[in-house]
Design a protein around this motif. Structure first.
Motif, mmCIF file in Angstrom:
data_model
loop_
_atom_site.group_PDB
_atom_site.id
_atom_site.type_symbol
_atom_site.label_atom_id
_atom_site.label_comp_id
_atom_site.label_asym_id
_atom_site.label_seq_id
_atom_site.Cartn_x
_atom_site.Cartn_y
_atom_site.Cartn_z
ATOM 1 N N ALA A 72 15.253 -3.779 -5.648
ATOM 2 C CA ALA A 72 15.089 -4.687 -6.223
ATOM 3 C C ALA A 72 15.495 -5.991 -5.086
ATOM 4 C CB ALA A 72 16.485 -5.417 -7.768
ATOM 5 N N GLY A 73 14.691 -7.264 -5.622
ATOM 6 C CA GLY A 73 15.466 -8.252 -4.533
ATOM 7 C C GLY A 73 14.525 -8.111 -2.695
ATOM 8 N N ALA A 74 14.002 -7.218 -2.287
ATOM 9 C CA ALA A 74 13.602 -7.249 -1.352
ATOM 10 C C ALA A 74 13.034 -8.613 -0.700
ATOM 11 C CB ALA A 74 12.611 -6.515 -0.801
ATOM 12 N N ARG A 75 12.566 -9.010 0.724
ATOM 13 C CA ARG A 75 12.048 -10.602 -0.042
ATOM 14 C C ARG A 75 10.359 -9.956 0.201
ATOM 15 N NH1 ARG A 75 15.759 -13.379 3.317
ATOM 16 N NH2 ARG A 75 17.721 -12.911 2.595
ATOM 17 N N LEU A 76 9.960 -9.193 0.832
ATOM 18 C CA LEU A 76 8.936 -9.289 0.934
ATOM 19 C C LEU A 76 7.956 -7.957 0.852
ATOM 20 C CD1 LEU A 76 7.392 -7.257 3.718
ATOM 21 C CD2 LEU A 76 8.837 -9.695 4.886
ATOM 22 N N ILE A 77 7.104 -7.409 -0.409
ATOM 23 C CA ILE A 77 6.619 -6.074 0.047
ATOM 24 C C ILE A 77 5.382 -5.914 0.859
ATOM 25 C CG2 ILE A 77 5.270 -5.319 -1.710
ATOM 26 C CD1 ILE A 77 5.895 -6.575 -3.773
ATOM 27 N N VAL A 78 5.344 -4.361 1.380
ATOM 28 C CA VAL A 78 4.537 -4.034 1.609
ATOM 29 C C VAL A 78 3.108 -3.069 0.763
ATOM 30 C CG1 VAL A 78 3.171 -2.735 3.580
ATOM 31 C CG2 VAL A 78 5.283 -4.415 3.998
ATOM 32 N N THR A 79 2.357 -3.405 0.549
ATOM 33 C CA THR A 79 0.893 -2.691 -0.263
ATOM 34 C C THR A 79 0.664 -1.478 0.226
ATOM 35 O OG1 THR A 79 1.434 -3.159 -2.561
ATOM 36 C CG2 THR A 79 -0.423 -2.016 -2.018
ATOM 37 N N GLY A 80 0.346 -0.764 0.829
ATOM 38 C CA GLY A 80 -1.157 0.237 1.858
ATOM 39 C C GLY A 80 -1.372 1.285 1.022
ATOM 40 N N GLN A 81 -2.245 2.353 1.129
ATOM 41 C CA GLN A 81 -2.747 3.078 0.573
ATOM 42 C C GLN A 81 -2.258 4.599 -0.220
ATOM 43 O OE1 GLN A 81 -6.326 4.008 2.451
ATOM 44 N NE2 GLN A 81 -6.630 5.494 1.796
ATOM 45 N N ALA A 82 -2.023 5.294 0.687
ATOM 46 C CA ALA A 82 -1.075 6.443 0.281
ATOM 47 C C ALA A 82 -0.063 6.819 1.412
ATOM 48 C CB ALA A 82 -1.786 7.229 -0.664
ATOM 49 N N PRO A 83 0.992 7.526 1.283
ATOM 50 C CA PRO A 83 0.911 8.696 2.405
ATOM 51 C C PRO A 83 0.404 9.210 3.024
ATOM 52 C CG PRO A 83 2.725 8.309 0.297
ATOM 53 C CD PRO A 83 1.684 7.992 0.313
ATOM 54 N N GLY A 84 -0.030 9.108 4.695
ATOM 55 C CA GLY A 84 -0.798 10.780 5.287
ATOM 56 C C GLY A 84 0.790 11.295 5.281
ATOM 57 N N MET A 85 0.211 12.909 5.868
ATOM 58 C CA MET A 85 0.831 13.750 5.861
ATOM 59 C C MET A 85 2.338 13.747 6.538
ATOM 60 S SD MET A 85 1.189 17.055 5.711
ATOM 61 C CE MET A 85 0.116 17.996 5.382
ATOM 62 N N ARG A 86 2.175 12.639 7.948
ATOM 63 C CA ARG A 86 2.939 12.622 8.742
ATOM 64 C C ARG A 86 4.249 12.211 7.696
ATOM 65 N NH1 ARG A 86 4.035 10.648 15.246
ATOM 66 N NH2 ARG A 86 6.585 10.398 14.672
ATOM 67 N N VAL A 87 4.016 11.275 6.892
ATOM 68 C CA VAL A 87 4.849 10.474 6.062
ATOM 69 C C VAL A 87 5.623 11.418 4.715
ATOM 70 C CG1 VAL A 87 6.250 8.990 4.391
ATOM 71 C CG2 VAL A 87 3.682 8.307 6.240
ATOM 72 N N HIS A 88 4.266 12.274 4.948
ATOM 73 C CA HIS A 88 4.195 13.353 3.171
ATOM 74 C C HIS A 88 6.397 14.239 4.345
ATOM 75 C CE1 HIS A 88 3.658 16.634 0.732
ATOM 76 N NE2 HIS A 88 3.775 16.881 1.896
ATOM 77 N N ARG A 89 6.096 14.220 5.511
ATOM 78 C CA ARG A 89 6.764 15.535 5.820
ATOM 79 C C ARG A 89 8.371 14.493 6.135
ATOM 80 N NH1 ARG A 89 3.013 17.989 9.918
ATOM 81 N NH2 ARG A 89 2.100 19.703 8.531
ATOM 82 N N SER A 90 7.979 13.094 6.599
ATOM 83 C CA SER A 90 9.685 12.810 6.800
ATOM 84 C C SER A 90 9.687 11.839 5.837
ATOM 85 C CB SER A 90 8.925 11.418 8.278
ATOM 86 O OG SER A 90 8.366 10.625 7.473
ATOM 87 N N GLY A 91 9.293 11.337 4.861
ATOM 88 C CA GLY A 91 9.947 10.968 3.498
ATOM 89 C C GLY A 91 9.894 9.459 4.044
ATOM 90 N N ARG A 92 9.629 8.474 5.242
ATOM 91 C CA ARG A 92 9.699 7.945 6.222
ATOM 92 C C ARG A 92 8.544 6.407 5.733
ATOM 93 N NH1 ARG A 92 14.333 5.743 10.156
ATOM 94 N NH2 ARG A 92 12.476 7.077 11.516
ATOM 95 N N PRO A 93 8.578 5.589 4.955
ATOM 96 C CA PRO A 93 7.154 4.709 4.391
ATOM 97 C C PRO A 93 6.209 4.516 6.357
ATOM 98 C CG PRO A 93 8.728 3.043 3.775
ATOM 99 C CD PRO A 93 8.843 4.429 4.122
ATOM 100 N N PHE A 94 5.309 4.654 6.570
ATOM 101 C CA PHE A 94 4.582 4.665 7.802
ATOM 102 C C PHE A 94 5.422 4.827 9.040
ATOM 103 C CE2 PHE A 94 2.807 1.115 5.278
ATOM 104 C CZ PHE A 94 1.561 1.065 5.031
ATOM 105 N N ASP A 95 5.723 5.918 8.382
ATOM 106 C CA ASP A 95 6.577 6.649 10.132
ATOM 107 C C ASP A 95 5.600 7.627 10.741
ATOM 108 O OD1 ASP A 95 8.278 7.312 11.171
ATOM 109 O OD2 ASP A 95 9.041 9.163 10.322
ATOM 110 N N ASP A 96 4.598 6.512 11.662
ATOM 111 C CA ASP A 96 3.736 6.837 12.145
ATOM 112 C C ASP A 96 2.976 5.734 12.986
ATOM 113 O OD1 ASP A 96 2.551 5.332 10.200
ATOM 114 O OD2 ASP A 96 1.348 6.893 9.049
ATOM 115 N N ALA A 97 2.006 6.529 13.586
ATOM 116 C CA ALA A 97 1.132 5.647 14.825
ATOM 117 C C ALA A 97 0.351 4.166 13.885
ATOM 118 C CB ALA A 97 0.151 6.073 15.369
ATOM 119 N N SER A 98 0.236 4.199 12.213
ATOM 120 C CA SER A 98 -0.028 3.192 11.445
ATOM 121 C C SER A 98 1.251 2.128 11.781
ATOM 122 C CB SER A 98 -0.731 3.265 10.270
ATOM 123 O OG SER A 98 -1.839 4.048 10.517
ATOM 124 N N GLY A 99 1.745 2.665 11.507
ATOM 125 C CA GLY A 99 3.195 1.503 11.412
ATOM 126 C C GLY A 99 3.924 1.104 12.498
#
Ligand code: SF4
Length: 204
Positions: free
Chosen positions: A45-72
């Motif tokens: 709650a209270g974050a300064r901005l919101i990032v909305t993408g599509q859905a996690p890819g496999m790499r993010v699925h494994r790491s559990g961190r959003p945009f933890d990949d080349a797209s990020g």
């Protein structure tokens, strides 16, 4: 010893309720990867901005961190933020159209985010984060949910009108869009510097 509330109880913070969601378990079990849901709910709650993408890819699925990949890497460059800032949930909320990796289609591309995810969680997640500064809508699914039908290129080209309302329509930062970026150099020359200024102002 009191019994802890079940994960779906309203007293449980929303990000934890989303992390416990297993609505798509059967759907994911039928994909080639036969994976289990792993919702990546990365917001406070209270974050300064919101990032909305599509859905996690496999790499993010494994790491559990959003945009933890080349797209990020490319997205953070567009935003002008480092990893520490991007993954600070008090500053940046990542609220995708689907919280889980959806699996691959026959061509090896990511499947669309399950519609049930936005139908179940999206309004609640946006309310939970609250009124924020810039909203970054990445790709067609996010833009369609917020703005209705339309072409990504048209929306990105019209970035000044959307930015006036605090909305930043972006192409997906995936390597798959490198050709689009080359064909539309105005995006990185004009829209990206303006986005960086808006992000800087929101985080100041
Ligand atoms: S994609 Fe969304 S609705 Fe489906 S299991 Fe994950 S969190 Fe639940």
């Amino acid at each position: 010893m009191p019994t802890p509330p079940p994960p779906h109880a309203p007293s449980v913070p929303l990000p934890d309720r989303i992390r416990a969601c297993r609505l798509c378990a059967e759907r994911f079990a039928r994909t080639a990867t036969a994976h289990r849901p792993r919702p990546v709910a990365w917001f406070r709650a209270g974050a300064r901005l919101i990032v909305t993408g599509q859905a996690p890819g496999m790499r993010v699925h494994r790491s559990g961190r959003p945009f933890d990949d080349a797209s990020g890497v490319r997205l953070r460059r567009w935003m002008g933020v480092d990893e520490e800032t991007f993954w600070d949930r008090d500053r940046v909320a990542v609220v995708p159209m689907g919280f889980c990796f959806p699996g691959y289609d026959a061509k090896g591309a990511d499947l669309p985010p399950p519609k049930v995810c936005a139908a179940t969680w999206r309004e609640a997640a946006l309310s939970y984060v609250g009124a924020v500064g810039p909203r970054l809508l990445i790709g067609g699914y996010a833009q369609a949910w917020h703005l209705g039908p339309g072409r990504v290129t048209d929306r990105v080209r019209d970035w000044r009108a959307h930015a006036a309302r605090g909305i930043w329509c972006l192409p997906h930062p995936s390597w798959r869009n490198t050709g689009w970026l080359k064909a539309n150099p105005w995006f990185e020359a004009e829209a990206v510097p303006a986005l960086q200024a808006a992000v800087r102002e929101a985080l100041a």
